[in-house]
Design a protein around this motif. Structure first.
Motif, PDB file in Angstrom:
ATOM      1  N   UNK A  56       0.832  -1.209   0.000  1.00 32.18           N
ATOM      2  CA  UNK A  56       0.000   0.000   0.000  1.00 32.18           C
ATOM      3  C   UNK A  56       0.866   1.259   0.000  1.00 32.18           C
ATOM      4  N   UNK A  57       1.621   1.442  -1.082  1.00 38.83           N
ATOM      5  CA  UNK A  57       2.602   2.525  -1.168  1.00 38.83           C
ATOM      6  C   UNK A  57       2.455   3.232  -2.505  1.00 38.83           C
ATOM      7  N   UNK A  72       8.711  -1.212  -6.601  1.00 36.40           N
ATOM      8  CA  UNK A  72       7.963  -1.191  -7.860  1.00 36.40           C
ATOM      9  C   UNK A  72       6.493  -0.843  -7.611  1.00 36.40           C
ATOM     10  N   UNK A  73       6.285   0.184  -6.777  1.00 39.80           N
ATOM     11  CA  UNK A  73       4.934   0.625  -6.421  1.00 39.80           C
ATOM     12  C   UNK A  73       4.378   1.593  -7.461  1.00 39.80           C
ATOM     13  N   UNK A  74       3.126   1.967  -7.273  1.00 38.16           N
ATOM     14  CA  UNK A  74       2.482   2.970  -8.129  1.00 38.16           C
ATOM     15  C   UNK A  74       3.276   4.273  -8.045  1.00 38.16           C
ATOM     16  N   UNK A  75       3.413   4.947  -9.184  1.00 40.11           N
ATOM     17  CA  UNK A  75       4.166   6.195  -9.263  1.00 40.11           C
ATOM     18  C   UNK A  75       3.197   7.338  -9.561  1.00 40.11           C
ATOM     19  N   UNK A  76       3.378   8.426  -8.831  1.00 39.71           N
ATOM     20  CA  UNK A  76       2.575   9.631  -9.028  1.00 39.71           C
ATOM     21  C   UNK A  76       3.525  10.757  -9.414  1.00 39.71           C
ATOM     22  N   UNK A  77       3.451  11.154 -10.675  1.00 43.82           N
ATOM     23  CA  UNK A  77       4.320  12.207 -11.181  1.00 43.82           C
ATOM     24  C   UNK A  77       3.646  13.556 -10.957  1.00 43.82           C
TER      25      UNK A  77
END
Length: 178
Positions: A56-57, A72-77
């Motif tokens: 949960x990251x 390899x978590x979700x990325x928020x640019x």
């Protein structure tokens, strides 16, 4: 699920036991974690979470891809505004994490302006933040700007000048009572 913004100073190369315990509690409660991609505290937090296989990251970055994403978590640019670079671009990313967070957990070296500004941003949004001051071995919770000023009063007075140069006008107004 609460969202916790975890961050800290770039010169943190080992997480204090008190922070490791707090992060263990966050994982046990299955809260979401918002973390940056910088070296130092961000990477140490990522290593701890990744070592436990925590899922949960979300990793926030300003570039096209994160400098560090150890799980390899979700990325928020969060793309920087035109003509912003360095500290200001990173501050935009941090403001977005503050916006999305319910709470904060910061690891502060006592001098990093970015970390203490994140505590202020959380305080201005009335979002509680637990801060571990590595230099003094103190854990404190800020819930509002008055609490933040109290925390800042324990820091080296020279940090106020550094902070003032990095702040938005709203943040600067929050630094002084009245």
């Amino acid at each position: 699920m609460a969202m916790i913004f975890i961050g800290g100073s770039r010169d943190i190369v080992e997480l204090p036991d008190a922070i490791v315990g707090r992060i263990a509690s966050i994982m046990a409660a299955e809260h979401g974690v918002l973390v940056g991609d910088a070296p130092g505290a961000d990477t140490e937090v990522q290593a701890l979470l990744g070592g436990h296989g925590y899922e949960h990251v979300g990793v926030f970055c300003t570039g096209s891809k994160p400098r560090n994403n150890l799980g390899d978590w979700a990325v928020y640019n969060v793309p920087p505004l035109p003509d912003t670079h360095g500290f200001e671009a990173e501050a935009q990313k941090d403001r977005e994490m503050v916006r999305r967070a319910d709470y904060g957990l910061m690891i502060w070296n006592g001098t990093s302006p970015g970390t203490v500004l994140n505590v202020l941003r959380l305080a201005m949004a009335e979002k509680p933040c637990v801060t571990y001051d590595v230099a003094n071995g103190l854990m404190a919770t800020t819930r509002n700007v008055v609490d933040w000023r109290t925390m800042l009063s324990r820091a080296d007075p020279d940090i106020r000048d550094v902070l003032a140069a990095c702040m938005t006008p709203d943040e600067r107004r929050a630094m002084t009572p009245g």
